[in-house]
Design a protein around this motif. Structure first.
Motif, short mmCIF file in Angstrom:
data_model
loop_
_atom_site.label_atom_id
_atom_site.label_comp_id
_atom_site.label_asym_id
_atom_site.label_seq_id
_atom_site.Cartn_x
_atom_site.Cartn_y
_atom_site.Cartn_z
N ASN A 124 -10.16 6.67 0.42
CA ASN A 124 -10.30 6.10 1.77
C ASN A 124 -11.42 5.08 1.82
N PHE A 125 -12.51 5.39 1.15
CA PHE A 125 -13.65 4.48 1.12
C PHE A 125 -13.26 3.13 0.51
N LEU A 126 -12.58 3.19 -0.63
CA LEU A 126 -12.21 1.96 -1.33
C LEU A 126 -11.21 1.12 -0.52
N ARG A 127 -10.22 1.77 0.07
CA ARG A 127 -9.21 1.02 0.82
C ARG A 127 -9.81 0.42 2.10
N THR A 128 -10.71 1.17 2.74
CA THR A 128 -11.37 0.64 3.93
C THR A 128 -12.23 -0.57 3.58
N ALA A 129 -12.96 -0.47 2.45
CA ALA A 129 -13.79 -1.59 2.01
C ALA A 129 -12.93 -2.80 1.66
N ALA A 130 -11.83 -2.58 0.95
CA ALA A 130 -10.94 -3.68 0.57
C ALA A 130 -10.33 -4.34 1.80
N THR A 131 -10.00 -3.54 2.81
CA THR A 131 -9.44 -4.08 4.05
C THR A 131 -10.44 -4.99 4.75
N ALA A 132 -11.71 -4.54 4.78
CA ALA A 132 -12.76 -5.34 5.42
C ALA A 132 -12.98 -6.65 4.69
N ILE A 133 -12.94 -6.61 3.36
CA ILE A 133 -13.19 -7.81 2.56
C ILE A 133 -12.00 -8.77 2.62
N ARG A 134 -10.79 -8.23 2.53
CA ARG A 134 -9.59 -9.08 2.44
C ARG A 134 -9.06 -9.52 3.81
N GLY A 135 -9.50 -8.82 4.84
CA GLY A 135 -9.04 -9.18 6.18
C GLY A 135 -7.76 -8.50 6.60
N GLU A 136 -7.15 -7.75 5.71
CA GLU A 136 -5.95 -6.97 6.01
C GLU A 136 -5.85 -5.82 5.02
N ALA A 137 -5.16 -4.75 5.43
CA ALA A 137 -5.04 -3.59 4.55
C ALA A 137 -4.14 -3.92 3.36
N PRO A 138 -4.57 -3.56 2.15
CA PRO A 138 -3.71 -3.77 0.97
C PRO A 138 -2.41 -2.98 1.12
N LYS A 139 -1.32 -3.54 0.63
CA LYS A 139 -0.07 -2.81 0.66
C LYS A 139 -0.21 -1.56 -0.20
N LEU A 140 0.20 -0.42 0.36
CA LEU A 140 -0.12 0.87 -0.23
C LEU A 140 0.36 0.99 -1.67
N ARG A 141 1.62 0.62 -1.94
CA ARG A 141 2.16 0.79 -3.29
C ARG A 141 1.38 -0.05 -4.30
N THR A 142 1.09 -1.29 -3.93
CA THR A 142 0.32 -2.17 -4.80
C THR A 142 -1.09 -1.65 -4.99
N TRP A 143 -1.67 -1.16 -3.90
CA TRP A 143 -3.06 -0.69 -3.93
C TRP A 143 -3.20 0.53 -4.83
N VAL A 144 -2.28 1.48 -4.73
CA VAL A 144 -2.35 2.68 -5.55
C VAL A 144 -2.32 2.31 -7.03
N SER A 145 -1.46 1.39 -7.38
CA SER A 145 -1.36 0.94 -8.77
C SER A 145 -2.64 0.23 -9.20
N GLU A 146 -3.19 -0.57 -8.31
CA GLU A 146 -4.42 -1.32 -8.60
C GLU A 146 -5.58 -0.37 -8.87
N VAL A 147 -5.72 0.64 -8.02
CA VAL A 147 -6.79 1.61 -8.18
C VAL A 147 -6.60 2.43 -9.45
N LYS A 148 -5.37 2.87 -9.69
CA LYS A 148 -5.09 3.69 -10.87
C LYS A 148 -5.41 2.94 -12.15
N ASN A 149 -5.01 1.68 -12.22
CA ASN A 149 -5.27 0.88 -13.42
C ASN A 149 -6.77 0.69 -13.64
N ALA A 150 -7.49 0.42 -12.56
CA ALA A 150 -8.94 0.21 -12.68
C ALA A 150 -9.63 1.50 -13.12
N MET A 151 -9.20 2.63 -12.59
CA MET A 151 -9.80 3.91 -12.97
C MET A 151 -9.50 4.23 -14.44
#
Length: 250
Positions: free
Chosen positions: A103-130
């Motif tokens: 929740n922290f990461l998605r909230t931060a990304a939303t604030a920076i990008r100006g819109e919420a990341p699309k969930l499916r793309t975001w989950v993959s993005e986070v998983k790959n980075a982790m």
């Protein structure tokens, strides 16, 4: 291209007996694509510089300026500085009970990008980075830094760096408390971000060991609240051999 410009920055803190000046006229410019290492002994003002630029209320700017792409950082709120593209990886990351990492990461990304990341793309993005940071996926459901080891906290800081993609990143003693393996993983994360973007990095450290993984373009020696010497990577090796005594006692 982005530019962080610090001019004649003076900073004080309130202490017993009144105000005490910590920074005594710091001048520094960090451009996109550059890595600047700030090295110096304990108490020289390195972390004060980091937290002052980020907006910590403990530190009082008495004179000077700090701008990012011409915008006055010192007049901005802390969150506005982050949205403007400034990132701080803390030496001692704080715990945030009740807020999950995901929740922290998605909230931060939303604030920076100006819109919420699309969930499916975001989950993959986070998983790959982790995965790149050798982080167990279960960490995404844990509260921010709660019960994390020192190394896990630092990996989480770099995870934020990878996902938020700031213009300028200030890394305050990111190597502090890391074992050899964690240092390598964290450093590789920083290098990945730099290779995939034009980020400018201000890396604060005592030691050269992290500079064996993250090669600086410029090295600045900090002593008594100001930059007293500048050079290339060879300056870091000189400091490793001779220490800071010549600068502290000058």
């Amino acid at each position: 291209m982005s530019t962080l410009v610090i001019k004649d920055l003076h900073v004080s803190v309130e202490a017993d007996g009144g105000s005490r000046e910590i920074l005594r006229g710091v001048n520094l410019t960090v451009e996109s694509g550059e890595t600047h290492a700030i090295m110096g002994p304990n108490g020289s003002g390195k972390s004060t510089l980091a937290y002052s630029i980020a907006g910590h209320p403990k530190y009082r700017i008495t004179s000077g300026s700090a701008t990012l792409d011409g915008a006055d950082l010192l007049t901005m709120t802390v969150d506005a500085r982050a949205r403007a593209g400034l990132f701080l990886a803390m030496q001692y990351p704080v715990e945030v009970p009740g807020i999950s990492v995901s929740n922290f990461l998605r909230t931060a990304a939303t604030a920076i990008r100006g819109e919420a990341p699309k969930l499916r793309t975001w989950v993959s993005e986070v998983k790959n980075a982790m995965t790149e940071l050798a982080m167990d996926p279960v960490f995404s459901e844990r509260n921010v830094n709660e019960g994390f080891s020192g190394g896990e906290k630092k990996r989480h800081e770099i995870l934020q760096l990878e996902l938020l993609k700031p213009k300028i990143a200030i890394l305050d003693e990111t190597d502090s408390g890391l074992d050899v393996d964690a240092l390598r993983v964290v450093s590789e994360g920083v290098n990945r971000v730099k290779e995939s973007s034009d980020i400018g990095i201000l890396l604060i450290t005592h030691y050269t060991r992290i500079l064996r993984y993250i090669t600086p373009d410029f090295v600045h020696v900090f002593a008594n609240g100001r930059i007293v010497e500048e050079g290339g990577p060879e300056l870091a090796e000189l400091l490793e051999a001779k220490g800071y005594a010549d600068y502290v006692n000058a």
